[in-house]
Design a protein around this motif. Structure first.
Motif, PDB file in Angstrom:
ATOM      1  N   GLY A 157      -5.716  -4.478  -4.479  1.00  0.00           N
ATOM      2  CA  GLY A 157      -4.936  -4.011  -5.144  1.00  0.00           C
ATOM      3  C   GLY A 157      -3.832  -2.820  -4.506  1.00  0.00           C
ATOM      4  N   GLY A 158      -2.746  -3.210  -5.016  1.00  0.00           N
ATOM      5  CA  GLY A 158      -1.602  -1.999  -4.534  1.00  0.00           C
ATOM      6  C   GLY A 158      -0.506  -1.775  -5.331  1.00  0.00           C
ATOM      7  N   LEU A 159       0.518  -1.367  -5.089  1.00  0.00           N
ATOM      8  CA  LEU A 159       1.769  -0.880  -5.793  1.00  0.00           C
ATOM      9  C   LEU A 159       2.824  -1.993  -5.832  1.00  0.00           C
ATOM     10  N   LEU A 160       3.285  -2.207  -7.051  1.00  0.00           N
ATOM     11  CA  LEU A 160       3.935  -3.200  -7.235  1.00  0.00           C
ATOM     12  C   LEU A 160       5.689  -2.636  -7.057  1.00  0.00           C
ATOM     13  N   VAL A 161       6.181  -3.340  -5.841  1.00  0.00           N
ATOM     14  CA  VAL A 161       7.814  -2.585  -5.845  1.00  0.00           C
ATOM     15  C   VAL A 161       8.724  -4.131  -5.815  1.00  0.00           C
ATOM     16  N   VAL A 162       9.979  -3.636  -5.865  1.00  0.00           N
ATOM     17  CA  VAL A 162      10.985  -4.740  -5.816  1.00  0.00           C
ATOM     18  C   VAL A 162      11.988  -4.596  -4.514  1.00  0.00           C
ATOM     19  N   THR A 163      11.906  -5.436  -3.764  1.00  0.00           N
ATOM     20  CA  THR A 163      12.337  -5.198  -2.446  1.00  0.00           C
ATOM     21  C   THR A 163      13.919  -5.275  -2.235  1.00  0.00           C
ATOM     22  N   ARG A 164      14.549  -5.852  -3.129  1.00  0.00           N
ATOM     23  CA  ARG A 164      15.840  -6.163  -3.163  1.00  0.00           C
ATOM     24  C   ARG A 164      16.643  -5.839  -4.315  1.00  0.00           C
ATOM     25  N   PRO A 165      17.918  -5.199  -4.398  1.00  0.00           N
ATOM     26  CA  PRO A 165      18.543  -4.950  -5.616  1.00  0.00           C
ATOM     27  C   PRO A 165      18.706  -6.109  -6.401  1.00  0.00           C
ATOM     28  N   ASP A 216       0.962  -1.267  -0.080  1.00  0.00           N
ATOM     29  CA  ASP A 216      -0.038  -0.140  -0.015  1.00  0.00           C
ATOM     30  C   ASP A 216       0.894   1.122  -0.012  1.00  0.00           C
ATOM     31  N   MET A 217       0.228   2.465   0.201  1.00  0.00           N
ATOM     32  CA  MET A 217       1.069   3.569   0.135  1.00  0.00           C
ATOM     33  C   MET A 217       2.057   3.698   0.942  1.00  0.00           C
ATOM     34  N   GLU A 218       1.973   3.023   2.144  1.00  0.00           N
ATOM     35  CA  GLU A 218       3.086   3.140   3.400  1.00  0.00           C
ATOM     36  C   GLU A 218       4.012   2.047   2.948  1.00  0.00           C
TER      37      GLU A 218
END
Ligand code: WT7
Length: 648
Positions: free
Chosen positions: A466-474, A455-457
């Motif tokens: 639904g939410g935002l797709l992020v990559v959490t490690r390089p 989510d936004m946080e």
């Protein structure tokens, strides 16, 4: 975000992976075990893979350097050369006679270029470039059609440590000019022309126009003869590619560069401002190009013929037409022309004629081919297909099913690959002989990739939300920055989650089985036929036309293109005849034909919030013909809306 979430939430079909023990990863257990190795020993596992898969001139001692995050460094003290990995290495292994590139011209001529021949040509080109003053770190812009010389030019740059920047051949001379200026390029490599839809289209005049003012850093223009058409020639600046190569020896010592040396810059659209130059580094990019070829396409270099239909002007063409297949020592197919020329069977004819086994294209192309009718693929024997891939935009389940059933005969796994210019290679995708697929889902992050929907946080959302797709490690093939703009790099990708996560700009959700469903961009970036376009870029192009006072650009769902470009324009004058066409052509001249608006609507003013912001959500609803849900406060607003809806 378009309507994808509603249509995919209830997708229940599951296709188990075909069994194939010869596959590199042949079960979910293997996938999980490999992913677990990354969890247990992240840098150790990456280090091992990098040692195994890349020929290093100087081995690296550190895998990942996070000390200057988000400017991550991979294998930083190692040294290598990309062309050596893609060519010399295979020739030395006795594979010199294997076909590296199968090329088909639009008129139908075919070239088979072996690894030995490709190496010779790349060496000649590298020598010629060096003789013209190009050296390590210099930027070379490649503005070329889909001919083998485009791949040779890219590889020749890597041989001498020059950083290439390929500009899509259908971009306007103005777009080319901006990219040359931004990159500070010393050379442009182009062609006299190429075949498109039965005629020779020109490129060199575009270069001449781009260089007519500014671009002071450019010293030479190399011109490949392909179209056979006459071109203007600037003596001292312009150099004939064929003549220059013929004058050079076919050997050239590859220059070892640091793993972090910028391999290329590729411009892509953002939600604000001009196109940004995405920078990729040498070592990590090459490693991931090779690994994803092996994992996602289960690429078998001794027997596969791989065709990625993307133009080299896009990241897909970089990684999967050129670097991925060649790093593996396999055969890649390149086609010069329009895929539906002279008829919609051309693609399938090429696949049959050259025995294509792994085929990779975009959903927009699939939808256009569906429309052309099943009779076209039925004419050709497509039984050699093993794996079918898609990329560029969410694929609707209907298109997925057609691809699977009609093209793949129900036997071939479909790999829907989510990634971006910034990620360098695939990030979320099925493993064809391990992952059960669902039509419309890119399934799971690849081994070594750690992605989340938050989510936004930055808190992971519940499955189904639904939410935002992020990559959490390089990851090794991550972008290293935006050329010349550190602040924009931080702001665009890292600011949202305070440096913790890479923000991809896409919306997504996970279903109850943990499958990832990508829902599309959450920023002001459009995805038109799998091409990324910033709404701001199109708005500025429109605003530079003398008749335009103000313009707003939004996407609306389109059956074939995925998204169509809808523009709302306030004029400085009364509407005149032919103005719509003039505006469309103006945008094409400013950016390129791919940015031509599909709908143009005129109004007295644009709907804005009290603080003066254009109400884009409202415009998107109007463009799509959806019911208006926003509160409209004044009558004046209502009048504007009726105009925009075409009722005014
Ligand atoms: C954007 C990146 C990666 C090469 C082609 C496009 C969209 C890409 C998928 C997919 C849903 C996808 C995303 C992404 N996208 N692949 N399989 N499913 N969406 O590269 O021009 O950098 O665009 O394309 O929105 O952010 P790009």
């Amino acid at each position: 975000m378009s309507g994808t979430i509603e249509s995919t939430m209830h997708e229940m079909r599951v296709f188990p992976p075909p069994q194939d023990k010869a596959a590199r990863l042949s079960s979910m257990q293997q996938y999980q075990a490999l992913q677990q190795r990354f969890v247990d020993d992240f840098s150790g596992t990456w280090g091992e893979l990098a040692t195994q898969h890349i020929s290093w001139r100087k081995p690296f001692s550190t895998v990942l350097d996070e000390s200057d995050a988000p400017f991550y460094k991979w294998f930083a003290d190692g040294q290598l050369n990309v062309s050596e990995n893609c060519l010399d290495r295979h020739v030395a292994a006795g594979l010199g006679e294997r076909t590296a590139i199968i090329w088909e011209g639009e008129p139908g001529e075919v070239r088979h270029i072996s690894y030995a021949e490709l190496l010779g040509q790349v060496c000649r080109a590298a020598n010629a470039m060096r003789a013209l003053g190009i050296g390590k770190g210099d930027r070379v812009v490649i503005y070329m059609p889909m001919i083998p010389e485009a791949a040779m030019a890219m590889l020749a740059c890597t041989r001498i440590g020059a950083t290439h920047s390929v500009v899509f051949g259908a971009f306007s001379s103005k777009a080319l000019h901006e990219r040359i200026e931004d990159a500070g390029a010393k050379m442009v490599i182009t062609a006299d022309g190429a075949w498109r839809r039965g005629a020779v289209s020109t490129l060199k005049p575009g270069v001449d126009a781009a260089l007519a003012s500014g671009c002071a850093t450019i010293e030479h223009v190399m011109v490949v003869r392909r179209g056979g058409n006459a071109v203007d020639w600037v003596d001292g600046r312009d150099v004939d590619w064929q003549q220059a190569l013929a004058a050079q020896p076919d050997v050239c010592e590859p220059l070892a560069v640091e793993a972090e040396h910028p391999l290329f810059i590729l411009y892509t659209s953002g939600s604000t401002g001009t196109a940004k130059g995405i920078v990729h580094a040498t070592g990590g990019y090459l490693l991931w190009a090779r690994l994803t070829m092996q994992w996602v396409f289960d690429f078998r270099p001794q027997s596969d013929v791989f065709w990625c239909t993307a133009d080299i002007g896009w990241i897909t063409g970089h990684t999967y037409s050129v670097y991925g297949p060649l790093a593996c020592g396999g055969t890649t197919l390149m086609y010069e022309g329009v895929p539906t020329f002279p008829d919609p069977g051309r693609i399938w004819k090429i696949c049959r004629d050259h025995g294509v086994t792994v085929f990779y294209t975009a959903p927009t192309a699939i939808r256009a081919l569906i429309k052309a009718g099943d009779a076209w693929p039925a004419k050709y024997d497509l039984s050699k297909f093993r794996i079918l891939g898609t990329v560029g935009e969410p694929i609707n389940p209907q298109a997925w099913m057609w691809y699977h059933d009609v093209i793949g005969g129900g036997r071939c796994p479909v790999v829907d690959t989510w990634w971006q210019t910034e990620t360098g290679g695939h990030m979320i995708a099925p493993l064809p002989f391990a992952t059960a697929t669902k039509p419309g889902s890119a399934t799971f992050p690849l081994p070594g990739v750690f992605a989340e929907v938050v989510d936004m946080e930055g808190v992971p959302v519940e499955h189904g939300q639904g939410g935002l797709l992020v990559v959490t490690r390089p990851w090794p093939s991550m972008l290293r920055g935006i050329w010349g703009d550190e602040a924009r790099y931080r702001r665009t990708y890292w600011q949202k989650f305070e440096g913790r996560y890479y923000f991809a700009g896409d919306g997504a959700h996970k279903d109850d089985d943990g499958y990832y469903w990508i829902m599309g961009r959450v920023d002001d970036v459009l995805n038109v036929s799998g091409h990324r376009l910033g709404t701001m870029e199109i708005e500025s192009a429109l605003a530079s036309h003398p008749a335009v006072a103000e313009a707003a650009v939004v996407g609306r769902p389109d059956e074939i293109k995925g998204e169509a470009i809808c523009v709302f324009v306030v004029l400085k004058q009364d509407e005149t005849e032919g103005l719509r066409t003039a505006l469309r052509n103006h945008v094409a001249a400013e950016i390129g034909p791919i940015a031509k608006p599909d709908d143009i609507r005129f109004a007295d003013k644009l709907p804005k919030t009290r603080s003066g912001k254009i109400m884009r959500r409202l415009l998107r609803d109007i463009a799509a013909g959806r019911e208006i849900t926003q509160d409209m406060t004044t009558l004046e607003d209502l009048k504007v809306i009726e105009q925009l809806q075409g009722k005014g």
